[in-house]
Design a protein around this motif. Structure first.
Motif, mmCIF file in Angstrom:
data_model
loop_
_atom_site.group_PDB
_atom_site.id
_atom_site.type_symbol
_atom_site.label_atom_id
_atom_site.label_comp_id
_atom_site.label_asym_id
_atom_site.label_seq_id
_atom_site.Cartn_x
_atom_site.Cartn_y
_atom_site.Cartn_z
ATOM 1 N N THR A 142 -9.451 -13.538 12.401
ATOM 2 C CA THR A 142 -8.933 -12.540 11.458
ATOM 3 C C THR A 142 -7.629 -13.108 10.903
ATOM 4 O O THR A 142 -7.168 -14.160 11.352
ATOM 5 C CB THR A 142 -8.691 -11.177 12.138
ATOM 6 O OG1 THR A 142 -7.963 -11.387 13.336
ATOM 7 C CG2 THR A 142 -10.000 -10.469 12.435
ATOM 8 N N ILE A 143 -7.056 -12.427 9.919
ATOM 9 C CA ILE A 143 -5.829 -12.943 9.318
ATOM 10 C C ILE A 143 -4.689 -12.839 10.336
ATOM 11 O O ILE A 143 -4.026 -13.819 10.635
ATOM 12 C CB ILE A 143 -5.500 -12.198 8.007
ATOM 13 C CG1 ILE A 143 -6.599 -12.458 6.966
ATOM 14 C CG2 ILE A 143 -4.135 -12.647 7.469
ATOM 15 C CD1 ILE A 143 -6.496 -11.643 5.695
ATOM 16 N N ASP A 195 0.814 -1.220 0.000
ATOM 17 C CA ASP A 195 0.000 0.000 0.000
ATOM 18 C C ASP A 195 0.847 1.270 0.000
ATOM 19 O O ASP A 195 0.635 2.167 -0.811
ATOM 20 C CB ASP A 195 -0.945 0.014 1.211
ATOM 21 C CG ASP A 195 -1.834 -1.216 1.257
ATOM 22 O OD1 ASP A 195 -1.996 -1.849 0.201
ATOM 23 O OD2 ASP A 195 -2.347 -1.545 2.334
ATOM 24 N N PRO A 237 1.663 -2.284 11.984
ATOM 25 C CA PRO A 237 2.353 -2.547 13.257
ATOM 26 C C PRO A 237 3.378 -3.675 13.156
ATOM 27 O O PRO A 237 3.963 -4.070 14.159
ATOM 28 C CB PRO A 237 1.214 -2.938 14.212
ATOM 29 C CG PRO A 237 -0.051 -2.584 13.514
ATOM 30 C CD PRO A 237 0.221 -2.644 12.050
ATOM 31 N N TRP A 290 -1.464 -15.943 -0.807
ATOM 32 C CA TRP A 290 -1.669 -14.505 -0.673
ATOM 33 C C TRP A 290 -0.871 -13.918 0.491
ATOM 34 O O TRP A 290 -0.238 -12.890 0.380
ATOM 35 C CB TRP A 290 -3.161 -14.243 -0.474
ATOM 36 C CG TRP A 290 -3.614 -12.863 -0.762
ATOM 37 C CD1 TRP A 290 -3.958 -12.372 -1.991
ATOM 38 C CD2 TRP A 290 -3.813 -11.795 0.172
ATOM 39 N NE1 TRP A 290 -4.360 -11.055 -1.864
ATOM 40 C CE2 TRP A 290 -4.283 -10.687 -0.555
ATOM 41 C CE3 TRP A 290 -3.648 -11.682 1.554
ATOM 42 C CZ2 TRP A 290 -4.582 -9.469 0.039
ATOM 43 C CZ3 TRP A 290 -3.942 -10.469 2.160
ATOM 44 C CH2 TRP A 290 -4.406 -9.375 1.405
ATOM 45 N N ALA A 300 -9.076 -9.495 1.449
ATOM 46 C CA ALA A 300 -8.740 -9.507 2.882
ATOM 47 C C ALA A 300 -9.959 -9.421 3.805
ATOM 48 O O ALA A 300 -9.815 -9.397 5.014
ATOM 49 C CB ALA A 300 -7.728 -8.412 3.243
ATOM 50 N N LYS A 308 -11.433 -4.121 14.518
ATOM 51 C CA LYS A 308 -10.257 -3.725 15.295
ATOM 52 C C LYS A 308 -9.674 -2.493 14.631
ATOM 53 O O LYS A 308 -9.831 -2.300 13.433
ATOM 54 C CB LYS A 308 -9.242 -4.847 15.391
ATOM 55 C CG LYS A 308 -8.668 -5.317 14.082
ATOM 56 C CD LYS A 308 -7.863 -6.586 14.328
ATOM 57 C CE LYS A 308 -7.354 -7.186 13.041
ATOM 58 N NZ LYS A 308 -6.795 -8.508 13.240
ATOM 59 N N LYS A 365 -10.985 -16.990 7.898
ATOM 60 C CA LYS A 365 -11.554 -15.705 8.319
ATOM 61 C C LYS A 365 -12.910 -15.551 7.650
ATOM 62 O O LYS A 365 -12.951 -15.582 6.421
ATOM 63 C CB LYS A 365 -10.645 -14.563 7.904
ATOM 64 C CG LYS A 365 -11.262 -13.168 8.193
ATOM 65 C CD LYS A 365 -10.382 -12.026 7.745
ATOM 66 C CE LYS A 365 -11.047 -10.693 8.057
ATOM 67 N NZ LYS A 365 -10.200 -9.536 7.763
ATOM 68 N N HIS A 405 -3.860 0.582 12.265
ATOM 69 C CA HIS A 405 -2.980 1.599 12.846
ATOM 70 C C HIS A 405 -3.033 2.912 12.073
ATOM 71 O O HIS A 405 -2.782 3.954 12.617
ATOM 72 C CB HIS A 405 -1.551 1.077 12.955
ATOM 73 C CG HIS A 405 -0.680 1.474 11.825
ATOM 74 N ND1 HIS A 405 -0.702 0.816 10.637
ATOM 75 C CD2 HIS A 405 0.181 2.496 11.709
ATOM 76 C CE1 HIS A 405 0.149 1.407 9.830
ATOM 77 N NE2 HIS A 405 0.693 2.418 10.447
ATOM 78 N N ASN A 406 -3.417 2.844 10.795
ATOM 79 C CA ASN A 406 -3.428 4.099 10.050
ATOM 80 C C ASN A 406 -4.792 4.788 10.084
ATOM 81 O O ASN A 406 -5.027 5.739 9.375
ATOM 82 C CB ASN A 406 -2.972 3.879 8.601
ATOM 83 C CG ASN A 406 -3.579 2.654 7.997
ATOM 84 O OD1 ASN A 406 -4.443 2.038 8.599
ATOM 85 N ND2 ASN A 406 -3.154 2.300 6.809
ATOM 86 N N ARG A 411 2.510 -9.907 15.697
ATOM 87 C CA ARG A 411 2.768 -11.347 15.544
ATOM 88 C C ARG A 411 3.611 -11.884 16.698
ATOM 89 O O ARG A 411 3.824 -13.088 16.808
ATOM 90 C CB ARG A 411 3.454 -11.601 14.199
ATOM 91 C CG ARG A 411 2.559 -11.179 13.052
ATOM 92 C CD ARG A 411 3.214 -11.308 11.710
ATOM 93 N NE ARG A 411 2.317 -10.848 10.660
ATOM 94 C CZ ARG A 411 2.661 -10.697 9.401
ATOM 95 N NH1 ARG A 411 3.893 -10.987 9.020
ATOM 96 N NH2 ARG A 411 1.775 -10.263 8.513
HETATM 97 P P1 XMP Z 1 -7.019 -8.902 9.477
HETATM 98 O O1 XMP Z 1 -6.087 -9.367 10.552
HETATM 99 O O2 XMP Z 1 -7.827 -7.716 9.896
HETATM 100 O O3 XMP Z 1 -6.075 -8.391 8.304
HETATM 101 O O4 XMP Z 1 -7.868 -9.993 8.922
HETATM 102 C C1 XMP Z 1 -6.498 -8.049 7.030
HETATM 103 C C2 XMP Z 1 -5.278 -7.637 6.242
HETATM 104 O O5 XMP Z 1 -4.804 -6.370 6.699
HETATM 105 C C3 XMP Z 1 -3.477 -6.484 7.186
HETATM 106 N N1 XMP Z 1 -3.401 -5.641 8.380
HETATM 107 C C4 XMP Z 1 -3.019 -4.361 8.385
HETATM 108 N N2 XMP Z 1 -2.623 -3.555 7.397
HETATM 109 N N3 XMP Z 1 -2.342 -1.801 8.957
HETATM 110 C C5 XMP Z 1 -2.275 -2.278 7.692
HETATM 111 O O6 XMP Z 1 -1.902 -1.518 6.789
HETATM 112 C C6 XMP Z 1 -2.729 -2.562 10.003
HETATM 113 O O7 XMP Z 1 -2.794 -2.111 11.134
HETATM 114 C C7 XMP Z 1 -3.095 -3.902 9.692
HETATM 115 N N4 XMP Z 1 -3.539 -4.924 10.449
HETATM 116 C C8 XMP Z 1 -3.733 -5.975 9.618
HETATM 117 C C9 XMP Z 1 -3.273 -7.955 7.471
HETATM 118 O O8 XMP Z 1 -1.914 -8.325 7.414
HETATM 119 C C10 XMP Z 1 -4.111 -8.588 6.395
HETATM 120 O O9 XMP Z 1 -3.432 -8.630 5.170
#
Ligand code: XMP
Length: 430
Positions: free
Chosen positions: A426-427, A147, A311, A350, A385, A261, A422, A264-265, A316
């Protein structure tokens, strides 16, 4: 502006993204906006050719039904409603219209052209960025992930040297990652890039913090502060570029959707934020971001590499981050990536990574009892995602990875494979 736009107003449907994609699949650009958008805000979007009122399950919030502003009906823009009974709306459906009905609304009632493609999207975003930024400067958080790399390329195209990229090494990067970000962007793409090693500062702030939301907020907040410090040193920076994409926004909670959740951005921004945001990808799904990167001329490997959360390894290394476990996540992740590449899985899967929980289990090493950490392997496939399924990794590949992790990574005596799709998982783990 080159593209016609159909605006989807979120009236509590859980299918906003499905509708948006159905319209984009017709070759027509669509954006999702809050139900209480004003006439002025709609006009500012330019080229709005149709409005789709998307009602549904969550239309009642805190006991009150959400409604659109009545002035919208007088704008003379064709409207269609789904699961939102409104006498003033000409075309109404109880549920998602089929493709033929959607086509009729979009092409006949609204009279739009199928002109949604990445070339036009980029041309429009470049124009919007130039309008927003003028001759001022933008600071960009360049993590090196898909991104932020695509945003960097977009901003370099739009404003060139008015873009200042800052790569913050928060100490939660993958092995050799910061080094390669500097090499690609500074040496190859000639970006105006500042490298900040803030590892100790981040790890200090995160010490003993176990709550996932708090960890994300600390990392996000600290990120912005580092940028503010850089901006103060540089002077004359008014904007902050961000690689926010659509799933980040929806999962951080819109006015009608519950928070999953905070990304972070989005959710982690401090209240006293001093920058105006530039977020040219915030309406794109992940697969569209990649297509955009290719169109912008980024190397295929960079655009198609797996995503990495803001983050970083911080989410992790579960619970309170410790240096030994962080090192175990970093080393096991490097092994996983190496072995996936050897097996050709890097092109197929992916996202894949390792996770280290904050508890130990009993094992045996050199005929002695040990009490050590475990590594969890996660490998998933997804389109956008929002949902994901696990990759059924070949047993021999998993055995090889396990052998290497157990032999090469310190403080680890056990390797597990995460089988969860998911939803409900979540991922990421945090
Ligand atoms: P989750 O865990 O929500 O993740 O199923 C979906 C996708 O987003 C990524 N991810 C993030 N990307 N800032 C990001 O730019 C974040 O805080 C963040 N948290 C999760 C995650 O790796 C997956 O691809």
């Amino acid at each position: 502006m080159k593209q016609d736009l159909i605006v989807i107003l979120d009236l509590g449907s859980t299918k906003n993204t499905v509708v948006a994609r159905a319209i984009r699949d017709l070759g027509v650009y669509s954006e999702i906006h809050p139900h209480d958008i004003t006439v002025e805000e709609l006009k500012a979007l330019k080229n709005v050719k149709g409005i789709l009122l998307n009602g549904g399950e969550n239309r009642v919030v805190d006991g009150r039904a959400v409604e659109v502003r009545p002035e919208l009906y007088d704008m003379g823009i064709p409207m269609l409603s789904i699961d939102y009974p409104q006498s003033r709306c000409a075309t109404q459906f109880g549920e998602m219209p089929d493709e033929a009905a959607l086509k009729k609304f979009v092409f006949e009632d609204c009279g739009v052209e199928a002109n949604w493609n990445m070339k036009n999207f980029i041309a429009d975003q470049v124009e919007l960025i130039r309008q927003q930024v003028g001759d001022r400067k933008v600071l960009l958080a360049l993590s090196g992930g898909v991104d932020s790399s695509v945003v960097a390329a977009m901003l370099i195209k739009a404003i060139g040297q008015q873009l200042v990229c800052v790569h913050v090494n928060h100490g939660l990067m993958r092995k050799n990652e910061s080094e390669s970000v500097v090499k690609v962007f500074r040496d190859e793409l000639h970006a105006n890039l500042i490298y900040v090693d803030a590892s100790e500062r981040f790890l200090g702030k995160l010490e003993d913090v176990a709550d996932p939301e708090q960890k994300r907020k600390i990392i996000g907040g600290e990120f912005i502060r580092v940028f503010e410090e850089e901006a103060r040193k540089l002077q004359g920076i008014d904007f902050l570029g961000q690689g926010t994409i659509y799933p980040d926004i929806i999962e951080s909670g819109t006015k009608t959707a519950k928070m999953v959740k905070s990304h972070h951005n989005v959710g982690g921004l401090p209240e006293d934020l001093k920058f105006e945001l530039v977020e040219p990808l915030k309406q794109l799904f992940k697969d569209e971001v990649r297509a955009c990167g290719v169109e912008l001329g980024l190397p295929h490997d960079m655009v198609y590499r797996q995503p990495f959360p803001g983050p970083g390894l911080g989410v992790r290394c579960l619970g309170a981050i410790t240096r030994d476990r962080l090192e175990a996540v970093r080393e096991s992740d490097a092994i996983l990536r190496e072995e996936f590449a050897k097996a050709g899985l890097d092109k197929k899967v992916w996202q894949y990574f390792t996770v280290v929980p904050d508890f130990k289990s009993v094992g045996m090493k050199n005929n002695a009892r040990v009490f050590e950490y475990m590594v969890i392997i996660r490998a998933i496939n997804t389109i956008d995602a929002m949902t994901a399924s696990i990759e059924k990794v070949d047993w021999d590949v998993l055995e090889k990875i396990t052998e290497r992790i157990l032999a090469e990574v310190e403080n680890v005596n056990r390797v597990c494979y995460d089988m969860s799709p998911k939803p409900p998982a979540t991922i990421e783990f945090e």
